[in-house]
Write a protein that holds these residues in place. Structure first.
Motif, short mmCIF file in Angstrom:
data_model
loop_
_atom_site.label_atom_id
_atom_site.label_comp_id
_atom_site.label_asym_id
_atom_site.label_seq_id
_atom_site.Cartn_x
_atom_site.Cartn_y
_atom_site.Cartn_z
N LEU A 136 11.83 -33.96 73.92
CA LEU A 136 12.77 -34.49 74.91
C LEU A 136 13.83 -35.39 74.25
CD1 LEU A 136 10.51 -35.56 77.93
CD2 LEU A 136 12.24 -33.74 77.90
N LEU A 137 13.39 -36.19 73.29
CA LEU A 137 14.32 -37.12 72.63
C LEU A 137 15.34 -36.38 71.78
CD1 LEU A 137 12.20 -40.09 71.26
CD2 LEU A 137 14.01 -40.18 72.99
N SER A 138 14.89 -35.35 71.08
CA SER A 138 15.79 -34.71 70.12
C SER A 138 16.73 -33.72 70.78
CB SER A 138 14.99 -34.03 69.00
OG SER A 138 14.22 -32.98 69.52
N GLU A 139 16.43 -33.30 72.02
CA GLU A 139 17.25 -32.23 72.62
C GLU A 139 18.68 -32.66 72.93
OE1 GLU A 139 15.03 -31.01 76.09
OE2 GLU A 139 15.73 -32.70 77.28
N ASP A 140 18.94 -33.97 72.90
CA ASP A 140 20.30 -34.45 73.17
C ASP A 140 21.21 -34.37 71.94
OD1 ASP A 140 19.47 -35.06 75.71
OD2 ASP A 140 19.09 -37.18 75.27
N TYR A 141 20.66 -34.01 70.79
CA TYR A 141 21.44 -34.11 69.56
C TYR A 141 21.49 -32.79 68.79
CZ TYR A 141 20.28 -38.95 70.63
OH TYR A 141 20.10 -40.14 71.27
N ASP A 142 22.55 -32.62 68.01
CA ASP A 142 22.70 -31.41 67.19
C ASP A 142 22.32 -31.67 65.73
OD1 ASP A 142 24.75 -33.01 66.31
OD2 ASP A 142 26.33 -31.50 66.58
N ARG A 143 21.71 -32.83 65.48
CA ARG A 143 21.27 -33.18 64.12
C ARG A 143 20.05 -34.10 64.26
NH1 ARG A 143 26.97 -35.34 62.53
NH2 ARG A 143 27.49 -33.81 64.10
N PRO A 144 19.36 -34.41 63.17
CA PRO A 144 18.17 -35.27 63.32
C PRO A 144 18.53 -36.63 63.91
CG PRO A 144 18.15 -34.19 61.19
CD PRO A 144 19.50 -33.92 61.78
N VAL A 145 17.58 -37.19 64.65
CA VAL A 145 17.80 -38.52 65.25
C VAL A 145 16.80 -39.50 64.64
CG1 VAL A 145 16.41 -37.79 67.27
CG2 VAL A 145 17.81 -39.85 67.43
N MET A 146 17.25 -40.74 64.40
CA MET A 146 16.39 -41.75 63.80
C MET A 146 15.99 -42.76 64.86
SD MET A 146 18.45 -42.42 60.31
CE MET A 146 18.21 -41.29 58.96
N VAL A 147 14.68 -42.94 65.02
CA VAL A 147 14.16 -43.89 66.01
C VAL A 147 13.51 -45.04 65.24
CG1 VAL A 147 12.66 -44.20 68.01
CG2 VAL A 147 13.66 -41.94 67.54
N ASP A 148 13.97 -46.28 65.47
CA ASP A 148 13.40 -47.38 64.70
C ASP A 148 12.75 -48.44 65.57
OD1 ASP A 148 15.39 -49.01 65.73
OD2 ASP A 148 16.29 -49.48 63.78
N ARG A 149 12.09 -49.37 64.91
CA ARG A 149 11.47 -50.55 65.54
C ARG A 149 10.45 -50.20 66.62
NH1 ARG A 149 16.23 -52.19 63.32
NH2 ARG A 149 16.30 -54.33 62.56
N TYR A 150 9.41 -49.55 66.19
CA TYR A 150 8.26 -49.24 67.07
C TYR A 150 7.41 -50.51 67.22
CZ TYR A 150 9.01 -44.18 66.52
OH TYR A 150 9.53 -42.91 66.54
N ASP A 192 2.63 -44.39 71.93
CA ASP A 192 3.23 -43.57 70.88
C ASP A 192 3.78 -42.29 71.51
OD1 ASP A 192 4.06 -42.96 68.36
OD2 ASP A 192 2.06 -42.87 67.47
N PHE A 193 4.79 -41.69 70.89
CA PHE A 193 5.37 -40.46 71.43
C PHE A 193 4.46 -39.28 71.14
CE2 PHE A 193 9.51 -42.65 70.11
CZ PHE A 193 9.54 -43.39 71.28
N GLY A 194 4.31 -38.42 72.14
CA GLY A 194 3.63 -37.15 71.91
C GLY A 194 4.66 -36.11 71.48
N GLY A 195 4.17 -34.93 71.14
CA GLY A 195 5.07 -33.85 70.73
C GLY A 195 6.12 -33.56 71.79
N ALA A 196 5.72 -33.57 73.07
CA ALA A 196 6.66 -33.27 74.16
C ALA A 196 7.74 -34.34 74.24
CB ALA A 196 5.91 -33.16 75.48
N ASP A 197 7.35 -35.61 74.01
CA ASP A 197 8.34 -36.70 74.04
C ASP A 197 9.35 -36.52 72.91
OD1 ASP A 197 7.19 -38.11 76.21
OD2 ASP A 197 5.68 -38.98 74.87
N GLU A 198 8.85 -36.16 71.73
CA GLU A 198 9.77 -35.97 70.59
C GLU A 198 10.79 -34.87 70.89
OE1 GLU A 198 6.76 -37.44 67.00
OE2 GLU A 198 7.28 -35.31 67.14
#
Ligand code: 4AD
Ligand code: MG
Length: 434
Positions: free
Chosen positions: A311-325, A303-309
């Protein structure tokens, strides 16, 4: 004399009016003093001149203590240099309760430590910054309700005392009900939403939810408010669409109505103005690959930790949707992906700028046999879920929904560091008071 609120000042220029509030701040110089009065709707700078007022009135104002309650009467005029853009020339004033100077108001305008402020939360909420944050909270809640109310959703409240776990058995608060019966404080209204969705089609619940999470992070409360829509005849794709549309609506409303509050909070609103559909959509697989490239130690299946989240969101200027865990890290109720049954048809929405997960949701299992199997695999007590299984016995359909934590959303929109300031009285691991 007509009593008005400070927010209504612009409509009453030049008229004799009364304000009812508390002394926020006071400046004085000999024959003139400037009490700043707050009334909950704003702050008004008042001007009291010694030779224009009865002696006792001027003396009372000049020596007034912070947060004393008072009525002030006079006329308001526009004054560009005053904090709120208006000033009141005081003609009369009445002190309702004077704070005793031997025990002065404990929160001064200087800096205090977070523990001191949290211990005085009942007073801290009067300060400018807290006031701005909580007004944004109000706007977010109003916007969320307006969004669902105007899109065909019925509000159907779900219970707080519940017999079963929705989000895993490790974070349940147990309550002693009557005659030694044990119940739990709800972690989510979802299971009941599934019942009301089968009755009304599109529903939402909005209420307090509880998690006995022993995490002392800036993203966790033990009691938080969650809005949860649920839709019959709906899939994971519908959840993404509604979540995206709702977030855009909410951010748009705050930008429209709460500029003043965002300015107090020094929020960079250019970071909110980019929040427009479509949001980027990535899969869990892609997210893991991106994270590993960025140096995270995550393995597929984790599962993603806070730091992973972040890292993932820093590439975008709006919310990002992550699916199919992977199903193994998700709750028991997720519908498996028909192409790859080891994956859950679920989605998390991560806010930009490192604010992390604000929404979790997805498509629910609608097949009776599979759901029975999952309840067994997760060692959940079958008798507590019998009613829930009825929803798969009597007209079961694909259905889906999500939950958004209001405090997580407000933390992001206000751009503050810690979600404890987004609720009037936060409940956290080591805090149940005041
Ligand atoms: O991802 P979660 O656990 O999802 C559910 O509870 C689903 N049953 C919702 C549904 O599908 N109806 O929680 C949903 C959201 C999170 O994305 C987060 O915003 C918030 O609830 N949340 C918390 N907020 C503050 N403190 C906590 N301890 C939180 N745990 C979850
Ligand atoms: Mg989640």
């Amino acid at each position: 004399m007509k009593r008005i609120t400070i927010a209504q000042a612009a409509q009453h220029l030049g008229e004799p009016v009364e304000l009812a509030g508390w002394l926020y701040n006071l400046r004085r110089s000999g024959k003139i003093c400037f009490p700043q009065v707050r009334d909950g709707s704003g702050i008004m700078q008042c001007v009291a001149v010694k030779n224009q007022l009865p002696e006792p009135v001027f003396e009372a104002l000049k020596n007034l203590t912070q947060e004393s309650s008072l009525l002030v009467r006079g006329k308001i005029r526009a004054e560009a240099r005053a904090p709120g853009g208006f000033e009141m020339d005081v003609e009369d004033a009445e002190v309702v309760q004077r704070v005793d100077e031997s025990a002065p108001y404990p929160i001064s305008l200087k800096e205090h430590g977070p523990d001191f402020l949290l211990d005085h939360r009942h007073l801290w909420i009067r300060s400018r910054r807290q006031h701005a944050i909580l007004r944004v909270r109000h706007e977010v809640i109003k916007a969320v309700r307006d969004y669902f109310d105007s899109n065909g959703f019925i509000l159907a409240d779900t219970p707080i005392f519940t017999p079963a776990a929705c989000e895993g058995t490790t974070t349940l608060f147990e309550v002693n009900y009557f005659d030694d019966e044990k119940v739990y404080l709800t972690q989510s209204g979802q299971l009941y939403n599934e019942a009301t969705a089968a009755a009304f089609g599109k529903v939402y619940t909005f209420g307090p939810t509880f998690r006995a999470e022993k995490s002392k992070t800036r993203r966790h409360l033990t009691e938080f408010w969650m809005v949860e829509p649920e839709m019959a005849y709906a899939t994971l794709e519908d959840v993404k669409h509604v979540a995206e549309e709702m977030i855009c609506f909410v951010v748009g409303r705050v930008l429209e109505h709460r500029q003043a509050e965002l300015a107090v909070l020094e929020r960079d609103i250019s970071k909110l103005e980019t929040v427009k559909a479509p949001f980027p959509r990535i899969s869990y697989d892609d997210a893991v690959e991106t994270l590993r490239k960025k140096g995270s130690g995550i393995e597929w299946g984790g599962d993603f930790g806070g730091a992973d989240e972040t890292l993932l969101s820093e590439d975008y200027d709006r919310p990002v949707m992550v699916d199919r865990y992977p199903s193994q890290i998700k709750a028991f109720y997720f519908e498996p992906d028909p192409q790859r049954p080891e994956l859950a048809l679920g989605v998390d929405v991560l806010a930009p700028q490192g604010y992390g997960e604000i929404i979790g949701g997805g498509q629910r299992i609608h097949d009776l046999k599979l759901l029975e199997q999952r309840i067994r695999e997760h060692n959940l007590p079958p008798e507590a879920f019998n009613w829930y299984l009825d929803l798969r016995r009597f007209g079961s359909v694909p259905h889906a929904g999500f939950g958004m934590g209001i405090e997580r959303c407000v933390t992001w929109i206000t751009g503050i560091d810690h979600l404890r300031e987004t609720i009037p009285f936060p409940r956290m691991l080591y805090r149940t008071r005041p």
